[in-house]
Design an enzyme around this catalytic site. Structure first.
Site, PDB file in Angstrom:
ATOM      1  N   GLU A 139      -6.461  -5.699   3.842  1.00 35.88           N
ATOM      2  CA  GLU A 139      -6.377  -6.832   2.910  1.00 35.88           C
ATOM      3  C   GLU A 139      -7.568  -6.841   1.937  1.00 35.88           C
ATOM      4  OE1 GLU A 139      -4.610 -10.379   4.310  1.00 35.88           O
ATOM      5  OE2 GLU A 139      -3.588  -9.367   5.949  1.00 35.88           O
ATOM      6  N   THR A 166       0.824  -1.221   0.000  1.00 33.51           N
ATOM      7  CA  THR A 166       0.000   0.000   0.000  1.00 33.51           C
ATOM      8  C   THR A 166       0.858   1.272   0.000  1.00 33.51           C
ATOM      9  OG1 THR A 166      -1.656  -1.195   1.280  1.00 33.51           O
ATOM     10  CG2 THR A 166      -1.823   1.206   1.295  1.00 33.51           C
ATOM     11  N   SER A 170     -14.433  -4.109   2.243  1.00 33.61           N
ATOM     12  CA  SER A 170     -15.670  -4.846   1.907  1.00 33.61           C
ATOM     13  C   SER A 170     -16.129  -4.512   0.491  1.00 33.61           C
ATOM     14  CB  SER A 170     -16.786  -4.473   2.896  1.00 33.61           C
ATOM     15  OG  SER A 170     -16.530  -5.048   4.149  1.00 33.61           O
ATOM     16  N   GLN A 200     -37.014 -11.949  25.407  1.00 29.99           N
ATOM     17  CA  GLN A 200     -36.890 -12.369  24.016  1.00 29.99           C
ATOM     18  C   GLN A 200     -36.026 -11.418  23.174  1.00 29.99           C
ATOM     19  OE1 GLN A 200     -40.520 -12.700  21.601  1.00 29.99           O
ATOM     20  NE2 GLN A 200     -40.177 -14.899  21.646  1.00 29.99           N
ATOM     21  N   GLN A 249     -24.365  -3.608  23.280  1.00 33.38           N
ATOM     22  CA  GLN A 249     -25.787  -3.357  23.568  1.00 33.38           C
ATOM     23  C   GLN A 249     -26.286  -4.277  24.680  1.00 33.38           C
ATOM     24  OE1 GLN A 249     -27.025  -0.799  22.150  1.00 33.38           O
ATOM     25  NE2 GLN A 249     -29.089  -0.923  23.005  1.00 33.38           N
TER      26      GLN A 249
HETATM   27  C1  LIG Z   1      -4.353  -1.117  10.562  1.00 30.63           C
HETATM   28  C2  LIG Z   1      -3.987  -1.294   9.118  1.00 30.63           C
HETATM   29  C3  LIG Z   1      -2.980  -2.186   8.777  1.00 30.63           C
HETATM   30  C4  LIG Z   1      -2.604  -2.342   7.446  1.00 30.63           C
HETATM   31  N1  LIG Z   1      -1.560  -3.189   7.133  1.00 30.63           N
HETATM   32  C5  LIG Z   1      -1.083  -3.222   5.862  1.00 30.63           C
HETATM   33  C6  LIG Z   1       0.088  -3.981   5.541  1.00 30.63           C
HETATM   34  O1  LIG Z   1       0.656  -4.676   6.383  1.00 30.63           O
HETATM   35  N2  LIG Z   1       0.560  -3.919   4.272  1.00 30.63           N
HETATM   36  C7  LIG Z   1      -0.024  -3.192   3.303  1.00 30.63           C
HETATM   37  O2  LIG Z   1       0.484  -3.173   2.178  1.00 30.63           O
HETATM   38  N3  LIG Z   1      -1.157  -2.467   3.561  1.00 30.63           N
HETATM   39  C8  LIG Z   1      -1.691  -2.466   4.820  1.00 30.63           C
HETATM   40  N4  LIG Z   1      -2.819  -1.735   5.109  1.00 30.63           N
HETATM   41  C9  LIG Z   1      -3.461  -0.965   4.044  1.00 30.63           C
HETATM   42  C10 LIG Z   1      -4.852  -1.476   3.669  1.00 30.63           C
HETATM   43  O3  LIG Z   1      -4.750  -2.665   2.944  1.00 30.63           O
HETATM   44  C11 LIG Z   1      -5.550  -0.340   2.905  1.00 30.63           C
HETATM   45  O4  LIG Z   1      -5.868   0.652   3.866  1.00 30.63           O
HETATM   46  C12 LIG Z   1      -6.803  -0.804   2.188  1.00 30.63           C
HETATM   47  O5  LIG Z   1      -6.472  -1.640   1.111  1.00 30.63           O
HETATM   48  C13 LIG Z   1      -7.645   0.367   1.678  1.00 30.63           C
HETATM   49  O6  LIG Z   1      -6.859   1.312   1.022  1.00 30.63           O
HETATM   50  P1  LIG Z   1      -7.004   2.874   1.399  1.00 30.63           P
HETATM   51  O7  LIG Z   1      -6.878   2.982   2.867  1.00 30.63           O
HETATM   52  O8  LIG Z   1      -6.050   3.650   0.573  1.00 30.63           O
HETATM   53  O9  LIG Z   1      -8.498   3.253   1.027  1.00 30.63           O
HETATM   54  P2  LIG Z   1      -9.030   3.686  -0.439  1.00 30.63           P
HETATM   55  O10 LIG Z   1      -8.579   2.707  -1.464  1.00 30.63           O
HETATM   56  O11 LIG Z   1      -8.713   5.120  -0.662  1.00 30.63           O
HETATM   57  O12 LIG Z   1     -10.599   3.527  -0.247  1.00 30.63           O
HETATM   58  C14 LIG Z   1     -11.398   4.493   0.409  1.00 30.63           C
HETATM   59  C15 LIG Z   1     -12.860   4.028   0.314  1.00 30.63           C
HETATM   60  O13 LIG Z   1     -13.258   4.014  -1.064  1.00 30.63           O
HETATM   61  C16 LIG Z   1     -13.766   2.732  -1.389  1.00 30.63           C
HETATM   62  N5  LIG Z   1     -13.427   2.423  -2.787  1.00 30.63           N
HETATM   63  C17 LIG Z   1     -12.218   2.544  -3.412  1.00 30.63           C
HETATM   64  N6  LIG Z   1     -12.311   2.152  -4.692  1.00 30.63           N
HETATM   65  C18 LIG Z   1     -13.596   1.734  -4.876  1.00 30.63           C
HETATM   66  C19 LIG Z   1     -14.321   1.172  -5.975  1.00 30.63           C
HETATM   67  N7  LIG Z   1     -13.723   0.937  -7.167  1.00 30.63           N
HETATM   68  N8  LIG Z   1     -15.619   0.862  -5.783  1.00 30.63           N
HETATM   69  C20 LIG Z   1     -16.223   1.054  -4.598  1.00 30.63           C
HETATM   70  N9  LIG Z   1     -15.604   1.571  -3.512  1.00 30.63           N
HETATM   71  C21 LIG Z   1     -14.298   1.905  -3.659  1.00 30.63           C
HETATM   72  C22 LIG Z   1     -13.059   1.783  -0.431  1.00 30.63           C
HETATM   73  O14 LIG Z   1     -13.744   0.553  -0.311  1.00 30.63           O
HETATM   74  C23 LIG Z   1     -13.068   2.609   0.845  1.00 30.63           C
HETATM   75  O15 LIG Z   1     -14.304   2.510   1.463  1.00 30.63           O
HETATM   76  C24 LIG Z   1      -3.256  -1.593   6.432  1.00 30.63           C
HETATM   77  C25 LIG Z   1      -4.306  -0.740   6.786  1.00 30.63           C
HETATM   78  C26 LIG Z   1      -4.670  -0.583   8.096  1.00 30.63           C
HETATM   79  C27 LIG Z   1      -5.784   0.354   8.438  1.00 30.63           C
END
Ligand SMILES: Cc1cc2nc3c(=O)[nH]c(=O)nc-3n(C[C@H](O)[C@H](O)[C@H](O)COP(=O)(O)OP(=O)(O)OC[C@H]3O[C@@H](n4cnc5c(N)ncnc54)[C@H](O)[C@@H]3O)c2cc1C
Length: 387
Positions: free
Chosen positions: A364, A127, A367, A280, A337
């Site tokens: 990774e 990333t 959603s 319930q 809750q």
């Molecule tokens: C605690 C933590 C640990 C991590 N560890 C690692 C690691 O060890 N190694 C590593 O390489 N990375 C790591 N990551 C990075 C992680 O994999 C990314 O944060 C993740 O893939 C999302 O990328 P982004 O944060 O840039 O969000 P973005 O890609 O900018 O996404 C932002 C939002 O837009 C949505 N979005 C983006 N494109 C689309 C689309 N085409 N259609 C619909 N929705 C979309 C996304 O789903 C999200 O809701 C880590 C992240 C965290 C928070």
């Protein structure tokens, strides 16, 4: 008795890891979370007890266990400590497995034994600030100079950055080639030019460290390139398939604790002259939590069993992660809750479930990315009879 979907050996491993976690990791988990202490001791312990690199051939230091056995270990660790679970998961599924599957014999001999023993921790760095969900857009550069490469760039949000001893780093030889330019390198922590940002101040999994990784003219010998030039992106996707099964297991561990804590509380908390489990409104919540937990387990275990089928089953791996992670967040909120006001207080340790669960919907592959993987294959050629 054990679970009927597991082999006898898997049930034995499951019982043993649950016992080990109860006796050790569970006891320090809340304190490590509060003080943001990196749980290196847990990784050393897991290495000593034979829980690292489990799927790896014994010849390289592993135990030749099934993928499902390793998945069960992530689940057990996560039930007590989701921070250790993600460190374990990245170390095993994204770093160690990469070397095992794609490394030369020389690389395996050099790196696998210490990764299996827990004397070295591995990380995975793809990333970047502007390449998250779209990791193929990464811009970190690798330039070949005779017998070595020079790496430059910055990686964002890297689990264990600054703590890990080795990094699987993805960089491009030529951005105009897109995914076909991406190449993977094994970079050792002490390499000149490699540095790390400060630990991110996170919502949850606070004992794990997440930091920037900075490459400033880092010299990497050709022998430390993993796989061929241009193979890096396909390798990363392959490893993330397994990683997603691991994050499903991490989510299931959190769900298990959410349900166990909720059940115990529902049995003892009294209001209106009865335990709240008598009502319930509470019962239905518990019943749904148990049903989801069972479904999430079956999906993740089936995905683990079919791990070796590789990218052809990518939607199955994505479904397991999508379902389990979204349910984990929901169940963590349900547990709060059920605990009422006490659930909101740090002292009871239930609010932590929600803080720790949220990230399972993000890393990774978010959603949204999981839905994209599933839908795009459905619309192409996915064989529904084969799910
Ligand atoms: C605690 C933590 C640990 C991590 N560890 C690692 C690691 O060890 N190694 C590593 O390489 N990375 C790591 N990551 C990075 C992680 O994999 C990314 O944060 C993740 O893939 C999302 O990328 P982004 O944060 O840039 O969000 P973005 O890609 O900018 O996404 C932002 C939002 O837009 C949505 N979005 C983006 N494109 C689309 C689309 N085409 N259609 C619909 N929705 C979309 C996304 O789903 C999200 O809701 C880590 C992240 C965290 C928070």
């Amino acid at each position: 008795m054990g679970l009927s979907v597991l082999t006898e050996e898997e049930n034995t491993i499951r019982d043993a890891i649950h016992q080990l976690v109860r006796d050790t990791i569970a006891k320090t988990s809340a304190e490590f979370d509060r003080t943001q202490t990196f749980p290196r001791v847990n990784m050393e312990l897991l290495g000593k007890q034979g829980y690292l690199g489990m799927i790896v051939d014994p010849k390289w230091g592993g135990s030749g266990a099934t993928y499902l056995a390793q998945t069960l270990v992530v689940e057990a660790i996560a039930a007590a400590d989701p921070a250790t679970a993600v460190i374990y998961e990245v170390h095993n599924s994204l770093h160690l497995e990469g070397i095992w599957r794609y490394g030369t014999d020389l690389q395996k001999a050099r790196y696998l034994p210490s990764l299996c023993q827990g004397t070295a921790i591995g990380a995975f760095a793809i990333t970047e600030a502007n390449a998250g969900s779209n990791a193929a857009a990464l811009t970190s550069r690798a330039e070949r100079h005779g017998d070595h490469y020079i790496l430059n760039g910055r990686k964002m949000f890297i689990t264990s950055a600054g703590e890990a001893d080795r990094y699987l780093v993805f960089a491009t030889l030529d951005p105009s080639l897109g995914e076909r330019g991406i190449t993977a390198f094994i970079v050792e922590k002490e390499t000149k030019g490699l540095s790390f940002g400060p630990p991110e101040d996170k919502m949850g999994i606070r004992a794990s460290r997440t930091s920037e990784l900075i490459l400033d003219s880092v010299e990497v010998p050709v022998e430390q390139r993993l796989g061929e030039e241009g193979q890096g992106y396909a390798m990363a996707l392959y490893l993330l398939d397994g990683g997603r099964i691991g994050i499903a297991a991490q989510s299931i561990g959190i769900m298990t604790t959410a349900l166990e804590r909720s059940l115990a509380y529902a049995r003892q908390r009294e209001q209106f002259g009865e335990t709240i489990g008598h009502y319930q409104g509470v019962q239905w919540r518990l019943a749904d939590m148990a049903t989801d937990l069972h479904a999430a387990r079956m999906m993740a275990y089936e995905a683990a069993r079919r791990r070796e089928e590789g990218p052809s089953q990518r939607p199955l791996f994505a479904m397991a992660k999508l379902f389990a992670s979204e349910k984990a967040v929901q169940h963590a909120a349900d547990a709060i809750q059920i605990f009422g006001g006490y659930g909101y207080m740090r002292e009871y340790g239930v609010e932590r479930l929600l803080r720790d669960a949220k990230v399972t919907e993000i890393y990774e592959g978010t959603s949204e990315m999981m839905r994209l993987v599933i839908a795009s294959r459905l619309l192409k050629n996915y064989d529904l009879d084969n799910i």
